[in-house]
Every structure is written in C-alpha cells, then in structure tokens.
Design an enzyme around this catalytic site. Structure first.
Site, mmCIF file in Angstrom:
data_model
loop_
_atom_site.group_PDB
_atom_site.id
_atom_site.type_symbol
_atom_site.label_atom_id
_atom_site.label_comp_id
_atom_site.label_asym_id
_atom_site.label_seq_id
_atom_site.Cartn_x
_atom_site.Cartn_y
_atom_site.Cartn_z
ATOM 1 N N GLY A 117 0.675 -1.268 -0.112
ATOM 2 C CA GLY A 117 -0.189 -0.276 0.048
ATOM 3 C C GLY A 117 0.618 1.007 -0.383
ATOM 4 O O GLY A 117 1.850 1.124 0.357
ATOM 5 N N SER A 130 -2.286 -8.696 -1.386
ATOM 6 C CA SER A 130 -2.708 -8.208 -3.171
ATOM 7 C C SER A 130 -1.269 -8.361 -3.363
ATOM 8 O O SER A 130 -0.377 -7.754 -3.967
ATOM 9 C CB SER A 130 -2.526 -6.735 -3.657
ATOM 10 O OG SER A 130 -3.271 -6.666 -4.560
ATOM 11 N N TYR A 139 -0.250 -8.029 -7.093
ATOM 12 C CA TYR A 139 0.018 -7.216 -8.247
ATOM 13 C C TYR A 139 0.899 -6.413 -6.945
ATOM 14 O O TYR A 139 2.202 -5.748 -7.486
ATOM 15 C CB TYR A 139 -1.130 -6.290 -8.633
ATOM 16 C CG TYR A 139 -0.674 -5.427 -9.686
ATOM 17 C CD1 TYR A 139 0.329 -5.662 -10.400
ATOM 18 C CD2 TYR A 139 -0.987 -3.996 -9.152
ATOM 19 C CE1 TYR A 139 0.885 -4.673 -11.261
ATOM 20 C CE2 TYR A 139 -0.035 -2.982 -9.908
ATOM 21 C CZ TYR A 139 0.444 -3.373 -10.555
ATOM 22 O OH TYR A 139 0.370 -1.907 -11.506
ATOM 23 N N LYS A 150 -9.308 1.267 4.554
ATOM 24 C CA LYS A 150 -8.483 2.815 4.954
ATOM 25 C C LYS A 150 -10.191 3.372 4.480
ATOM 26 O O LYS A 150 -10.429 5.142 4.757
ATOM 27 C CB LYS A 150 -8.532 3.604 4.885
ATOM 28 C CG LYS A 150 -7.682 3.287 3.725
ATOM 29 C CD LYS A 150 -5.582 3.967 3.324
ATOM 30 C CE LYS A 150 -5.512 4.415 1.642
ATOM 31 N NZ LYS A 150 -4.769 4.160 1.869
ATOM 32 N N LYS A 202 -10.055 9.084 12.675
ATOM 33 C CA LYS A 202 -11.018 9.146 11.986
ATOM 34 C C LYS A 202 -11.010 7.806 13.301
ATOM 35 O O LYS A 202 -12.550 7.531 14.201
ATOM 36 C CB LYS A 202 -11.175 8.405 10.711
ATOM 37 C CG LYS A 202 -11.114 8.928 9.903
ATOM 38 C CD LYS A 202 -11.205 8.290 8.399
ATOM 39 C CE LYS A 202 -11.520 9.859 7.275
ATOM 40 N NZ LYS A 202 -9.877 10.404 6.953
ATOM 41 N N LEU A 206 -1.265 12.934 2.179
ATOM 42 C CA LEU A 206 -1.755 13.699 0.931
ATOM 43 C C LEU A 206 -0.393 12.691 0.456
ATOM 44 O O LEU A 206 0.645 12.687 0.570
ATOM 45 C CB LEU A 206 -0.972 14.735 0.893
ATOM 46 C CG LEU A 206 -2.047 16.286 1.339
ATOM 47 C CD1 LEU A 206 -0.953 17.693 1.518
ATOM 48 C CD2 LEU A 206 -3.690 16.237 0.072
ATOM 49 N N SER A 215 -1.267 9.336 -1.363
ATOM 50 C CA SER A 215 -1.635 8.169 -0.963
ATOM 51 C C SER A 215 -3.081 7.944 -1.570
ATOM 52 O O SER A 215 -3.410 8.873 -1.429
ATOM 53 C CB SER A 215 -1.749 7.677 0.828
ATOM 54 O OG SER A 215 -3.333 8.492 1.264
ATOM 55 N N VAL A 234 -7.766 13.086 -1.358
ATOM 56 C CA VAL A 234 -7.092 14.157 -2.056
ATOM 57 C C VAL A 234 -6.673 13.926 -3.318
ATOM 58 O O VAL A 234 -7.066 15.365 -4.782
ATOM 59 C CB VAL A 234 -8.117 14.867 -1.694
ATOM 60 C CG1 VAL A 234 -9.293 15.171 -0.568
ATOM 61 C CG2 VAL A 234 -7.206 15.967 -0.668
#
Length: 632
Positions: free
Chosen positions: A298, A322, A324, A376, A418, A458, A460, A464
């Site tokens: 990740g 994962s 890949y 997430k 969160k 920022l 990741s 956004v």
C-alpha cells in the site's frame, strides 16, 4: 450613413488586414524594405564623402544592390518573423550587414574609388541600423494595432529571470494579454526595464497590482524557490488576485508540451512547514533488525519500506494480500535493498490468517512489526461493514497475538484520526483495533505495543491529492463534499517517518500523534491545487476560469471535522517537539473480549446491522452520520 459610426469599423478592417497579411506578401515587403535601406545607406555614404561622381561610382549602385540582395536571401533576413524578433535575429542582421560592407569594399577597390574606408563604415552602420530599426518599428506598430483591435488584459510576471523574460516575449505577442510589469526579489534588477517592461520590488506587491489595474500574476520562479512561490500564491489568494504557476522546463518536457498543467507537490498544499522527523533514534532502533511490514504494497506500507532501507535493517519482510501490490513493491525495492545489503523477503498472505502469519514470523525471525494492513476508505467500508471489521479489527487482533506468541519486541499499529469520536464504521473499527492493542499490552509486557494516529495522508491512494489531480487533468469539475469540511493533513513521508519514530519511542500502549498545525478546508485545498496546476477556478457569475468546483454533499460516514484526540489534557511530551504521546481511556479485558465475540458473531451471521449496533453500544463517542448515498 453615420460617418462617426463607420470610422471605427473602417479602422478595424484596416488593422485586421495589416496584421493578417499572407506570408509571401510579408516576405516581399521585408525584401523590398531591406533593398531600399541598402540603397539609402549607400547614397548617404556617397553624399557625405564624395564631392564629384564618377562613372564608376554610378556603376556601384546596381552592382551592389544585386550583391546585397543575394546576401539578404543567404542570411534569410526576409524570413525573420517580426513578432519573434530576438537577439539571434539581430546578430544575423549584423552578419549580413558586415558581408554587405565587405562587398562594398571589394567593389570600391576594384573600381578605384575615393574615400573607400569612410564610405564602407558609414554604409555598414546605416544598413545595420536601418534594418534593425525598421523591424523594431514594425514590431511596436503591430503591438499597438493589436492593442487597438483587442482589449488586452494587463498581467505581471513574478521572476525576471530567463523563464520570465521568455514568458513576457510570448505573452506580448498574443492578442489577449500584455505584460505590464515584472516583480523580482533581486535588488539589482529592481528599477530596471526589460524590453520596455519595468521591474518592481515585491514589497508592495498587492498594492502595485491594484494600482496599475493588473488582474493576473504569473509566477515564473525556479523549482528550488518553492517556499517563495507558495508564499506568493497565498498572498494573491487572500487578496483575490488571479495567480498562475509557470511550469518548469522539465514539466513541459514530461508533458510533451501538451498542457500547462503540472503535478502539485504535496508539501505545497500543507499550509505549514515541513516537519523535520530525522532523528538518530530511528536508524538506531532498526539497524540490524528483522522488520515485518504488513500491507507492504500500500501507499504507507511501501513508503515505510523505502525509509526502512535507509536504517539498514538486516531484513525487511513484505507481507501483503494483494499479489499485484506485492509484486510492484518488490520490483521497486529489490534494487535499493541490494545496494544497501539489506535482504528483502516478499510474502503473500492475509492478516486474518493466523497460520500464515505464524509461519512467516517464525521462519523469518521477525523482531519488529509495523502493522499498516487495513481497509481505510470511509464510503467503501460504510457499504462493506463486515469485511472492514474482519480486516481492521480481527486482523489486528490476530497479528498482535501472533506477534506476542513469537516473541516480537515491538508492534506498531497505524491508526487514524477518524478513530476519535468516529462517525463511520471505518473509524469505529480503527478505534476498536486500538482498544484491542491496549488490552493485549496489559498481558504481554515483553512486547511493546504502540499506535500512531494519522490525519489525511496527501498522495496516498484514495486521498484528495490524486483525486483532485485527475479531476483537474480531465477539465473538472473538482468535487468537494461540503464547503465547511476541514481535515488535518500530512505527507506520506511524514506519516512513514512518524511510524518509525513511534517504534523508537514506544514504552507500551502508547498513542502517538503528529502536530500537524491547523486543519485545512478541503475547498481551499481544491482552489490551491487548481492554481498550482496552472489553471483558474471557474467563477459561476462571470464565467471566467476553467475548472469548476462542485459541492456534492457529505458521503456516508463522513463528518465536517476530524479530531486527533478526544481529550487534549491527556497529552504527554516525547523527545521530539512535534510528536505527542496521548494517554487514552481503555476497556477492561472482559469488555474487550465481549466486544470481539459480538463482532465475530455479526460476521458469522453476515448481519451488518448487528455490527452497527455493537459499535453504537461499545465505541465511546460513535455518532453515525448520514451522508449522501452514491448514485448507482
């Protein structure tokens, strides 16, 4: 017919005709003008120095005009584009003038003329000055005519270096814009003029822009002046002045000259200084150790591995479900690991599989676990609650218990802001994972557990930054959930470094948070990204601008404000001034065991409502929000 009303129309037709002449006509005019200038220059030289005219002097005129015409064609003077007149063109004119003067010298000596040297010098000077002067006058006249035909927008350029000067040359050739001024921090440049454009000090930047009716500022600073560039953008943004960033030459080449859009660096959007997290404790804590990173494929996991390589551990175990993502991480990191003599082991597996975890930790001799494996994305988990709980809660429990069983020294859980008074299932699962870690720590003193709470990272996946960048590249709109939404932000580099520091500072059951300054409005971030990418925000009233910002409403599970802590009175200092340790409330072993049984029961019966009821009852501060459901 009203005469006064027809006069502007007549002028406009005339101007359009003069500024839109065919290429061959322009070349013929330039050729004729240059021949006329050489003829006049020759005549001036003869009038100044010849008292009587011989037959030889008269023969010079047709002979020299024929030779000079050849030189004009040879040096392609008639092909010089007026709007692109530059120093190279002037040098070319100088070369042609010199060859013309030398031809005049040879012909005069052959014909045995008088005052040869004086006449050649005067001829060369006047022919050069005439050809340059006529072209300069033509450039100025064309600019004036375009200004009459079109109302040109006044713009200023910050940066009077090579890039700024080239930009000014290009803008002044357009029918829409005119460069009114340069701004530059270099005091030796201030007060000077470049191509007739004044260079001003930026000390009164906003006042000068308003005073001279300059509606746009283009920043042409090099990449290493990023901090100064960001400050200028901030000043203009606060004053309501349109500002654009000139892409670097590298950006233009990378984009193959296609767009003025450039990729925005995450640090440009933070609204605060970069946090220095380079401390000797990091390298010391991981050097020569075997470190396992779950979720290694990740965004955060792979950055953790990159930074771990600089700490020179004995081995890094990449654990990822994962295939890949694991393949991509392995392909990138293997060459780096080889250079640093660090062994890299890639293992496929899920954190919910105890047998696989046990085998990997035991066979590889894992000493430190950095637990980055998690689901997430808030809206996604709102619609897949059971899988979110299975991975984030039970996966954390399994990984932590196996770590204790295999004698791991340190276990660092990556959590989220969160998790504080959560409004989403994702946030609640992260808070429960924290409670599970705290509970396990009470029975496993040999393993030091710690948790790190991030704000929004920022760059990741799913953040956004890539979302807005893709929307801007597509021409908009940029979607913002609510004008009042605020978030804490950090970069991937800061996030990964914080995890490594938490591992170094861990004492047992700690919650670490990074001082990230004030939370930022997402809509302000969107505006800044559009500006830094070289575009303009669309004004719905005037229709000016290119990229629309569209308000789409809060998504399921989202809230307006995120918090890093439930109680700031519980903060404690760490050796690093920007990292704080929080003492959070815990549940008893019995309460945690009951909570886990209920979650397992909800998963076994595939009943998401049971899970939501458990979260509502057990997670302190959980207040589910009702966002706007996505369209099918």
């Amino acid at each position: 017919m009203h005469v006064e009303g027809s006069k502007p129309l007549y002028k406009k037709v005339l101007i359009v005709g003069l500024t839109s002449l065919p290429r061959d006509v322009v070349r013929a005019i330039l050729m004729g003008t240059d021949i006329a200038i050489t003829l006049v220059s020759l005549l001036i030289a003869d009038l100044l120095f010849l008292t009587s005219w011989s037959a030889g002097a008269l023969w010079i005129y047709p002979l020299l005009i024929a030779i000079d015409t050849c030189w004009i064609i040879a040096f392609r003077l008639n092909r010089i584009k007026l709007v692109m007149l530059n120093s190279r063109d002037i040098l070319n004119i100088a070369r042609a003038s010199f060859m013309m003067a030398m031809s005049f010298l040879v012909v005069s000596l052959i014909l045995d003329e008088a005052h040869v040297a004086q006449r050649v010098v005067v001829f060369g000077i006047f022919s050069f000055a005439g050809m340059v002067g006529v072209r300069s006058l033509a450039v100025a006249s064309l600019g004036h005519l375009r200004g009459y035909l079109h109302k040109r927008q006044n713009v200023a350029i910050f940066g009077a270096g090579a890039a700024g000067i080239q930009l000014a040359s290009a803008l002044n050739q357009s029918a829409d814009m005119r460069v009114a001024a340069f701004f530059d921090d270099n005091p030796t440049m201030q007060g000077m003029e470049i191509g007739g454009v004044p260079v001003w000090s930026p000390s009164q930047l906003v006042a000068d822009l308003f005073r001279h009716s300059i509606s746009k500022l283009v920043v042409a600073l090099p990449d290493h002046a990023r901090a100064r560039r960001n400050a200028i953008v901030e000043i203009c943004d606060q004053a309501g002045i349109e500002v654009q960033i000139l892409p670097s030459f590298f950006d233009l080449l990378a984009d193959r000259g296609s767009a003025r859009l450039r990729t925005v660096d995450p640090h440009e959007l933070l609204g605060r200084g970069k946090v220095d997290l380079d401390t000797p404790e990091v390298a010391k804590s991981y050097a020569g150790r075997v470190v396992m990173v779950t979720g290694a494929g990740g965004s955060i996991g792979s950055e953790l591995c990159r930074q771990l390589l600089n700490c020179r551990p004995a081995k890094i175990v990449l654990y990822e479900q994962s295939e890949y993502n694991l393949y991509a991480a392995d392909m990138e990191l293997q060459p780096r690991a080889l250079k640093r003599n660090v062994r890299l082991v890639s293992c496929l597996g899920s954190v919910t599989d105890p047998d696989r975890l046990r085998h990997v930790m035991r066979s590889e001799g894992v000493e430190i676990v950095l637990h980055a494996a998690a689901y997430k994305h808030v809206p996604m988990i709102e619609e897949n609650e059971l899988e979110g709980a299975r991975n984030n809660v039970l996966g954390t429990k399994v990984a932590a218990e196996i770590a204790v069983e295999e004698g791991v020294e340190r276990f660092i859980l990556i959590s989220s802001d969160k998790a504080v008074r959560p409004s989403s299932v994702m946030g609640a699962t992260k808070r429960i994972a924290e409670l599970v870690i705290q509970d396990i720590q009470t029975r496993a003193p040999a393993t030091k557990f710690a948790m790190v709470r991030f704000g929004n990272v920022l760059g990741s996946s799913g953040s956004v930054l890539p979302l807005f960048q893709a929307q801007i590249e597509a021409g908009g709109p940029v979607t913002v959930t609510d004008p009042e939404v605020r978030r804490y932000f950090m970069t991937i580099t800061e996030a990964a470094r914080l995890v490594l520091l938490a591992g170094a500072y861990a004492e047992g059951g700690d919650v670490f948070v990074l001082d990230m300054g004030e939370p930022q409005k997402i809509i302000s971030l969107a505006r800044k990204m559009i500006q830094l990418s070289g575009r303009r925000v669309l004004d719905p009233k005037t229709g000016e601008g290119e990229i629309e910002i569209k308000i789409v409403g809060l998504r399921p599970g989202e809230k307006l404000f995120e918090e890093l802590l439930a109680d700031f009175d519980n903060l404690r200092k760490t050796p690093h001034p920007k990292i704080m340790r929080a003492e959070e409330a815990m549940l008893s072993q019995i309460e945690v065991a009951a909570l886990l049984r209920e979650i397992q029961a909800a998963i076994n019966t595939s009943d998401p409502q049971v899970l939501r009821n458990v979260v509502l009852k057990r997670v302190d501060g959980y207040q589910p929000s009702v966002g706007v459901k996505r369209e099918a």
